[in-house]
Design a protein around this motif. Structure first.
Motif, PDB file in Angstrom:
ATOM      1  N   PRO A   1      21.808  38.679  45.820  1.00 38.76           N
ATOM      2  CA  PRO A   1      22.636  38.789  47.017  1.00 38.76           C
ATOM      3  C   PRO A   1      21.967  38.118  48.217  1.00 38.76           C
ATOM      4  N   LYS A   2      22.750  37.419  48.988  1.00 39.04           N
ATOM      5  CA  LYS A   2      22.317  36.687  50.189  1.00 39.04           C
ATOM      6  C   LYS A   2      21.525  35.426  49.855  1.00 39.04           C
ATOM      7  N   LYS A   3      21.208  35.220  48.582  1.00 39.44           N
ATOM      8  CA  LYS A   3      20.478  33.998  48.212  1.00 39.44           C
ATOM      9  C   LYS A   3      21.361  33.097  47.360  1.00 39.44           C
ATOM     10  N   THR A   4      22.005  33.677  46.340  1.00 40.40           N
ATOM     11  CA  THR A   4      22.924  32.900  45.516  1.00 40.40           C
ATOM     12  C   THR A   4      24.269  32.841  46.241  1.00 40.40           C
ATOM     13  N   LYS A   5      24.928  31.676  46.145  1.00 38.35           N
ATOM     14  CA  LYS A   5      26.236  31.491  46.789  1.00 38.35           C
ATOM     15  C   LYS A   5      27.313  31.449  45.731  1.00 38.35           C
ATOM     16  N   GLY A   6      28.487  31.959  46.059  1.00 38.03           N
ATOM     17  CA  GLY A   6      29.604  31.807  45.134  1.00 38.03           C
ATOM     18  C   GLY A   6      30.440  33.064  45.017  1.00 38.03           C
ATOM     19  N   TYR A   7      31.338  33.054  44.035  1.00 40.14           N
ATOM     20  CA  TYR A   7      32.329  34.123  43.915  1.00 40.14           C
ATOM     21  C   TYR A   7      32.597  34.456  42.457  1.00 40.14           C
ATOM     22  N   VAL A   8      33.050  35.690  42.238  1.00 37.95           N
ATOM     23  CA  VAL A   8      33.647  36.071  40.963  1.00 37.95           C
ATOM     24  C   VAL A   8      35.149  35.926  41.147  1.00 37.95           C
ATOM     25  N   TYR A   9      35.823  35.257  40.239  1.00 36.88           N
ATOM     26  CA  TYR A   9      37.262  35.079  40.320  1.00 36.88           C
ATOM     27  C   TYR A   9      37.963  36.075  39.401  1.00 36.88           C
ATOM     28  N   LEU A  10      38.884  36.826  39.973  1.00 41.00           N
ATOM     29  CA  LEU A  10      39.621  37.842  39.214  1.00 41.00           C
ATOM     30  C   LEU A  10      41.096  37.465  39.168  1.00 41.00           C
ATOM     31  N   ASP A  11      41.795  38.006  38.168  1.00 42.66           N
ATOM     32  CA  ASP A  11      43.227  37.726  38.022  1.00 42.66           C
ATOM     33  C   ASP A  11      44.071  38.609  38.938  1.00 42.66           C
ATOM     34  N   ARG A  12      43.538  39.794  39.290  1.00 39.90           N
ATOM     35  CA  ARG A  12      44.261  40.677  40.205  1.00 39.90           C
ATOM     36  C   ARG A  12      43.245  41.542  40.969  1.00 39.90           C
ATOM     37  N   PRO A  13      43.683  42.168  42.061  1.00 43.82           N
ATOM     38  CA  PRO A  13      42.725  42.900  42.897  1.00 43.82           C
ATOM     39  C   PRO A  13      41.994  43.995  42.109  1.00 43.82           C
ATOM     40  N   PRO A  14      40.736  44.199  42.441  1.00 43.95           N
ATOM     41  CA  PRO A  14      39.945  45.214  41.737  1.00 43.95           C
ATOM     42  C   PRO A  14      40.458  46.621  41.995  1.00 43.95           C
ATOM     43  N   THR A  15      40.284  47.497  41.017  1.00 43.10           N
ATOM     44  CA  THR A  15      40.731  48.884  41.154  1.00 43.10           C
ATOM     45  C   THR A  15      39.617  49.834  40.714  1.00 43.10           C
TER      46      THR A  15
ATOM     47  N   TRP B   1      33.681  47.437  46.619  1.00 50.34           N
ATOM     48  CA  TRP B   1      33.068  46.321  45.901  1.00 50.34           C
ATOM     49  C   TRP B   1      31.542  46.348  46.054  1.00 50.34           C
ATOM     50  N   SER B   2      30.860  46.235  44.936  1.00 51.78           N
ATOM     51  CA  SER B   2      29.401  46.348  44.939  1.00 51.78           C
ATOM     52  C   SER B   2      28.754  45.204  45.711  1.00 51.78           C
ATOM     53  N   ARG B   3      27.762  45.552  46.519  1.00 55.88           N
ATOM     54  CA  ARG B   3      27.062  44.529  47.296  1.00 55.88           C
ATOM     55  C   ARG B   3      26.077  43.748  46.441  1.00 55.88           C
TER      56      ARG B   3
ATOM     57  N   PRO C   1      30.732  38.179  46.053  1.00 55.89           N
ATOM     58  CA  PRO C   1      32.060  38.555  46.560  1.00 55.89           C
ATOM     59  C   PRO C   1      33.136  38.073  45.584  1.00 55.89           C
ATOM     60  N   TYR C   2      34.282  38.762  45.590  1.00 54.93           N
ATOM     61  CA  TYR C   2      35.330  38.345  44.654  1.00 54.93           C
ATOM     62  C   TYR C   2      36.435  37.591  45.372  1.00 54.93           C
ATOM     63  N   ARG C   3      37.157  36.813  44.587  1.00 52.16           N
ATOM     64  CA  ARG C   3      38.360  36.139  45.043  1.00 52.16           C
ATOM     65  C   ARG C   3      39.413  36.342  43.962  1.00 52.16           C
ATOM     66  N   ILE C   4      40.684  36.375  44.380  1.00 55.32           N
ATOM     67  CA  ILE C   4      41.773  36.459  43.409  1.00 55.32           C
ATOM     68  C   ILE C   4      42.264  35.041  43.144  1.00 55.32           C
ATOM     69  N   ASN C   5      42.371  34.688  41.875  1.00 54.25           N
ATOM     70  CA  ASN C   5      42.834  33.342  41.518  1.00 54.25           C
ATOM     71  C   ASN C   5      44.216  33.067  42.080  1.00 54.25           C
ATOM     72  N   ASP C   6      44.445  31.822  42.474  1.00 53.86           N
ATOM     73  CA  ASP C   6      45.766  31.403  42.958  1.00 53.86           C
ATOM     74  C   ASP C   6      46.819  31.624  41.881  1.00 53.86           C
ATOM     75  N   ASP C   7      48.038  31.886  42.344  1.00 52.10           N
ATOM     76  CA  ASP C   7      49.171  31.999  41.430  1.00 52.10           C
ATOM     77  C   ASP C   7      49.671  30.583  41.124  1.00 52.10           C
ATOM     78  N   LEU C   8      49.621  30.195  39.872  1.00 53.43           N
ATOM     79  CA  LEU C   8      49.986  28.821  39.509  1.00 53.43           C
ATOM     80  C   LEU C   8      51.378  28.724  38.902  1.00 53.43           C
ATOM     81  N   SER C   9      52.146  29.824  38.993  1.00 55.13           N
ATOM     82  CA  SER C   9      53.433  29.828  38.278  1.00 55.13           C
ATOM     83  C   SER C   9      54.376  28.722  38.771  1.00 55.13           C
ATOM     84  N   LYS C  10      54.301  28.398  40.074  1.00 54.41           N
ATOM     85  CA  LYS C  10      55.178  27.341  40.618  1.00 54.41           C
ATOM     86  C   LYS C  10      54.889  25.998  39.957  1.00 54.41           C
ATOM     87  N   LEU C  11      53.601  25.765  39.745  1.00 54.13           N
ATOM     88  CA  LEU C  11      53.168  24.497  39.166  1.00 54.13           C
ATOM     89  C   LEU C  11      53.682  24.327  37.733  1.00 54.13           C
ATOM     90  N   PHE C  12      53.833  25.442  37.062  1.00 55.31           N
ATOM     91  CA  PHE C  12      54.176  25.370  35.642  1.00 55.31           C
ATOM     92  C   PHE C  12      55.610  25.784  35.334  1.00 55.31           C
TER      93      PHE C  12
END
Ligand SMILES: *[C@@H]1O[C@H](CO)[C@@H](O)[C@H](O)[C@H]1NC(C)=O
Ligand SMILES: *[C@@H]1O[C@H](CO)[C@@H](O)[C@H](O)[C@H]1NC(C)=O
Ligand SMILES: *[C@@H]1O[C@H](CO)[C@@H](O)[C@H](O)[C@H]1NC(C)=O
Length: 481
Positions: A99-113, A119-121, A125-136
């Motif tokens: 933490p605070k040294k490595t950069k980046g994110y965990v990508y999830l399909d939907r919000p954590p529950t 969210w653990s420090r 940090p997490y991010r929710i993947n973009d919805d790609l349904s329009k593209l497909f």
């Protein structure tokens, strides 16, 4: 502050005038912005106003001529997870994430529950993947997860990352060895196109997908300019190769930009199952960079579960990653024994003098990733010493690590189980069954000449069951046999 509180009608009207002017110019700017910039989340993502990187800010020619050495702050990780798996895989990432040294994110399909909140420090940090349904809507991917994973490269890229030189894509069941990663990536020119990774250990995985692709679990590494080129036309990439697996899709899109894989040993997809100890005890002479598929194999240490095993391994990794899993071999001539040490992981004792050329071949303790009736199964040769007292090792696993002086590190390995075989008679019947602990002394300095083997001496084997081994550089004409 207090003087500003004094009411002054004249100043007030003046301020109103300025406000009006600001409002008008603000409106104008807004209109220009809306006309010329599209929201990267819904468009084909051509603009990344937030992104600031080294190449973007390198108008200063003196700083580009002699770039600073690559460090952890130049690497951005995109770790593909899912809400379902992160509950039990979080421990794997938290074992290596700094933490605070490595950069980046965990990508999830939907919000954590549930117990993922708060969210653990210790996690990225997490991010929710973009919805790609329009593209497909017209073209349908074979598996919607696949384009989601590739699109993750864009989602990581558009984040604000000052000075990013490398993008590293992995999974939530992957351990990365970040000190080694920094050392390895430093050797490549981050201002050029680079697509780095390594094929699978399992022959059929490479045959089914490609012999020429990086496997995403073990790591897909893109230099910043290459990632930039890839995300320029991400929609085309995803649509054209919608039917492919994520790793193959990435490889095909990169090939169309003109970048081919630079294989880098040390990234381990681990398309293997069962007991991985044979593989990890004969690691090739390259810095270990990653281990994937933690859930597909038994815990690395037989006395611990997977989460504990991962943490235990990191105890050694945090002291000396340059030696982690490096196989060092030496012989005890009085007893006709061979010692093979995989630093920070295991030690084997064989009751026979064996050459390094033989011992560096992994013991096939593991199984294939999928059913595979015919050999060859693996991209490397294996040994099958089972049941032969002259070929099968006594196995010891890493127990503890300690820096005992300014220039020496002690790692201790303890016997995991009785070998349950008689002594090897042909080499003098010298049983090693009584040995229960092995103390290994190694230099406290990082090893840089990793392509050459280190050597060792058996300092002592006593009757109480303790053996002592000391690492040193090999002598010029030394033969390890
Ligand atoms: C350019 O580099 C020099 C020397 O490293 C530094 O002193 C200067 O502040 C830099 N200028 C900019 C605009 O970054
Ligand atoms: C070591 O093994 C060799 C055979 O490989 C044997 O000739 C020799 O006597 C053995 N040495 C000892 C000390 O047992
Ligand atoms: C080897 O050692 C075992 C146990 O010490 C003994 O029973 C056996 O006879 C020995 N065999 C040889 C060939 O010396």
């Amino acid at each position: 502050m207090s003087s500003a509180a004094a009411f002054n009608f004249h100043a007030m009207t003046e301020k109103l005038g300025i406000c009006k002017a600001l409002l008008v110019s603000g409106l104008l700017l807004w209109v220009i912005f809306v006309l010329f910039f599209k929201d990267p989340r819904c468009s084909n993502s051509k603009s990344f106003p937030l992104l600031r990187t080294e190449t973007a800010s390198s108008s200063n020619s003196t700083s580009t001529d002699t770039p600073s050495p690559t460090t952890l702050k130049h690497i951005a990780f995109g770790l593909q997870g899912s809400e379902k798996t992160y509950h039990f895989r979080r421990a794997y990432i938290e074992a290596w994430w700094r933490p605070k040294k490595t950069k980046g994110y965990v990508y999830l399909d939907r919000p954590p529950t549930g117990n993922l909140l708060p969210w653990s420090r210790k996690s990225p940090p997490y991010r929710i993947n973009d919805d790609l349904s329009k593209l497909f809507q017209v073209v349908r991917p074979k598996d919607p997860v696949m384009p989601r994973m590739v699109h993750g490269i864009l989602e990581l890229f558009r984040e604000e990352h000052e000075g990013v030189r490398w993008i590293v894509m992995g999974d939530d069941d992957t351990i990365f060895f970040v000190d080694n990663l920094v050392d390895v990536l430093s050797k490549y020119d981050h201002t050029k196109y680079f697509y780095i990774g390594y094929p699978s250990e399992f022959v059929l995985s490479n045959y089914w997908y490609s012999f020429n692709q990086a496997f995403g679990g073990s790591g897909i590494i893109l230099s910043y300019p290459l990632a930039k080129a890839l995300v320029q036309d991400m929609d085309r990439c995803l649509k054209t190769y919608a039917s492919l697996s994520a790793d193959l899709m990435t490889m095909r899109c990169l090939a169309d930009i003109g970048a081919d894989l630079t294989p880098q040993k040390g990234f381990h997809q681990i398309d293997l199952q069962g007991d991985l100890s044979g593989f990890l005890s004969s690691h090739p002479k390259d810095l270990v960079l990653s281990l994937h598929h933690i859930d597909a194999v038994d815990p690395y240490f037989p006395s611990m579960d997977r989460a504990k095993s991962t943490n235990h391994l990191m105890k050694a990794a945090n002291v000396d990653q340059s030696r982690l899993f490096q196989q060092t071999i030496c012989h005890h001539r009085q007893n006709n024994w061979s010692f093979s040490i995989s630093w920070g992981y295991s030690t084997h004792i064989y009751e026979k003098i064996m050459a390094r050329s033989w011992l560096r071949m992994p013991i096939e303790t593991f199984k294939t990733w999928q059913k595979s009736p015919n050999r060859p199964h693996y991209m490397f040769n294996v040994r099958r010493p089972f049941g032969d007292p002259c070929e099968a090792p006594h196995v010891f696993f890493f127990q503890s690590v300690k820096k005992i002086s300014r220039n020496e590190i002690l790692t201790v390995y303890s016997r995991s189980a009785s070998r349950n075989l008689p002594a090897c008679a042909s080499s003098g019947n010298h049983s090693a069954e009584h040995v229960s602990k092995i103390h290994v002394f190694s230099p406290a300095t990082k090893r840089t000449e990793i392509h050459i083997s280190e050597c060792c001496d058996i300092v002592r084997v006593d009757n109480t069951g303790k053996a002592e081994v000391k690492f040193r550089e090999c002598m010029a004409d030394e033969i390890i046999a």
